[in-house]
Design a protein around this motif. Structure first.
Motif, PDB file in Angstrom:
ATOM      1  N   ARG A 109       0.401   8.538   4.822  1.00  0.00           N
ATOM      2  CA  ARG A 109       1.725   8.706   4.228  1.00  0.00           C
ATOM      3  C   ARG A 109       1.700   9.764   3.126  1.00  0.00           C
ATOM      4  O   ARG A 109       0.670   9.961   2.467  1.00  0.00           O
ATOM      5  CB  ARG A 109       2.172   7.382   3.622  1.00  0.00           C
ATOM      6  N   LEU A 110       2.834  10.411   2.908  1.00  0.00           N
ATOM      7  CA  LEU A 110       3.033  11.258   1.737  1.00  0.00           C
ATOM      8  C   LEU A 110       4.027  10.548   0.825  1.00  0.00           C
ATOM      9  O   LEU A 110       5.104  10.151   1.264  1.00  0.00           O
ATOM     10  CB  LEU A 110       3.577  12.627   2.131  1.00  0.00           C
ATOM     11  N   LEU A 111       3.670  10.397  -0.456  1.00  0.00           N
ATOM     12  CA  LEU A 111       4.588   9.866  -1.463  1.00  0.00           C
ATOM     13  C   LEU A 111       4.999  11.027  -2.354  1.00  0.00           C
ATOM     14  O   LEU A 111       4.186  11.570  -3.112  1.00  0.00           O
ATOM     15  CB  LEU A 111       3.909   8.757  -2.270  1.00  0.00           C
ATOM     16  N   PHE A 158       0.731  14.355   7.656  1.00  0.00           N
ATOM     17  CA  PHE A 158       1.264  13.053   7.258  1.00  0.00           C
ATOM     18  C   PHE A 158       2.107  12.483   8.386  1.00  0.00           C
ATOM     19  O   PHE A 158       2.739  13.229   9.135  1.00  0.00           O
ATOM     20  CB  PHE A 158       2.116  13.183   5.991  1.00  0.00           C
ATOM     21  N   ASP A 162       7.710   9.286   1.951  1.00  0.00           N
ATOM     22  CA  ASP A 162       8.555   8.442   1.109  1.00  0.00           C
ATOM     23  C   ASP A 162       8.954   9.281  -0.098  1.00  0.00           C
ATOM     24  O   ASP A 162       8.085   9.777  -0.832  1.00  0.00           O
ATOM     25  CB  ASP A 162       7.805   7.190   0.652  1.00  0.00           C
ATOM     26  N   PRO A 175       3.586   2.413  -0.798  1.00  0.00           N
ATOM     27  CA  PRO A 175       2.808   2.329   0.447  1.00  0.00           C
ATOM     28  C   PRO A 175       1.357   1.924   0.165  1.00  0.00           C
ATOM     29  O   PRO A 175       0.852   2.099  -0.947  1.00  0.00           O
ATOM     30  CB  PRO A 175       2.884   3.756   1.008  1.00  0.00           C
ATOM     31  N   LYS A 177      -1.424   3.200   1.618  1.00  0.00           N
ATOM     32  CA  LYS A 177      -2.325   4.353   1.600  1.00  0.00           C
ATOM     33  C   LYS A 177      -1.479   5.618   1.647  1.00  0.00           C
ATOM     34  O   LYS A 177      -0.605   5.756   2.508  1.00  0.00           O
ATOM     35  CB  LYS A 177      -3.268   4.301   2.817  1.00  0.00           C
ATOM     36  N   TYR A 178      -1.736   6.556   0.747  1.00  0.00           N
ATOM     37  CA  TYR A 178      -0.894   7.752   0.699  1.00  0.00           C
ATOM     38  C   TYR A 178      -1.567   8.876  -0.085  1.00  0.00           C
ATOM     39  O   TYR A 178      -2.488   8.648  -0.882  1.00  0.00           O
ATOM     40  CB  TYR A 178       0.455   7.421   0.042  1.00  0.00           C
ATOM     41  N   TYR A 206       1.587   4.984  -9.274  1.00  0.00           N
ATOM     42  CA  TYR A 206       1.322   5.803  -8.079  1.00  0.00           C
ATOM     43  C   TYR A 206      -0.020   6.513  -8.218  1.00  0.00           C
ATOM     44  O   TYR A 206      -0.804   6.592  -7.261  1.00  0.00           O
ATOM     45  CB  TYR A 206       2.415   6.852  -7.884  1.00  0.00           C
TER      46      TYR A 206
END
Length: 244
Positions: A109-111, A158, A162, A175, A177-178, A206
């Motif tokens: 994931r990308l945050l 990714f 989010d 999430p 894992k990000y 974060y």
């Protein structure tokens, strides 16, 4: 390409971030600072224009950071891979670099914490993400400050993004894992409708849970001295300024 060999050149053609208001501007070039490895105490504002655009009839010539930085830390943050730069499109280069160095698994994931969504489509997706020289070309000659996320999704760096750009975003569950991507303009005047201390504490959460972090100082959208001050607050180098 050496893993610390990036930047240190001018963009003079009408490409990338230099496209903005190019025909109307008097200054036809912008600077891309070189990457060095230092701790936060060494982060400073440079003397070169890194972003320029006509805004309400005025040519804004924005100074950025003196360098891009691979940040070094002692103790708490020492295991994290953290890159700091001015214009946000450089995140794409550092994502590809970290992926190539196996700092994270492809498809996580990308945050994205930002005043803006930055999800515009680029002119093309033609880049070899395994070749950092080609990634450098693409990052600087094709991408701009608003179009670097879509190619990361297209090339499956990714699986999804989010976006935290509001109170609603801050309230969402983190999430598992990000990769964390922060634009320090999240702390600009336009975001003052959200309590400053809440933003700081949430972004610190974060940071604690991320192994790879990219951070933009976005000189067109936030004063660089303020961006650097926020950076130090986020990594516990300075205490939170209660006056904000």
């Amino acid at each position: 390409m050496d893993t610390l060999s990036y930047g240190g050149f001018y963009i003079e053609d009408e490409v990338g971030n230099n496209k903005f208001s190019y025909q109307e501007r008097s200054l036809k070039k912008i600077y891309v600072p070189k990457l060095i490895e230092k701790d936060i105490a060494a982060v400073s504002i440079g003397f070169e224009v890194v972003f320029s655009e006509i805004d309400e009839g005025v040519e804004k010539k924005c100074l950025g950071l003196e360098n891009m930085y691979k940040l070094k830390f002692d103790a708490r943050y020492s295991s994290k891979e953290v890159y700091l730069f001015d214009n946000h499109n450089h995140a794409f280069f550092f994502w590809c670099k970290a992926l190539k160095e196996k700092k994270f698994e492809k498809g996580i994931r990308l945050l994205h914490v930002d005043q803006h969504k930055d999800t515009r489509k680029p002119d093309n997706y033609d880049v070899n993400i395994d070749n950092l020289e080609d990634v450098s070309r693409y990052t600087n000659k094709v991408l701009n400050v608003g179009s670097f996320i879509q190619p990361a999704l297209y090339h499956k760096i990714f699986d999804d993004v989010d976006i935290v750009d509001s109170t609603y975003g801050l309230e969402k569950k983190i999430p598992k894992k990000y990769v964390l991507d922060i634009d320090l303009d999240f702390f600009s005047k336009d975001m003052e409708y959200i309590d400053f201390d809440w933003r700081v504490e949430r972004v610190k959460e974060y940071i604690d849970k991320a192994d790879v972090i990219t951070i933009a100082t976005s000189p067109f959208f936030i004063e660089q001295d303020k961006a650097i001050e926020v950076l130090k607050i986020l990594f516990d180098i300075e205490k939170t300024n209660k006056l904000w």
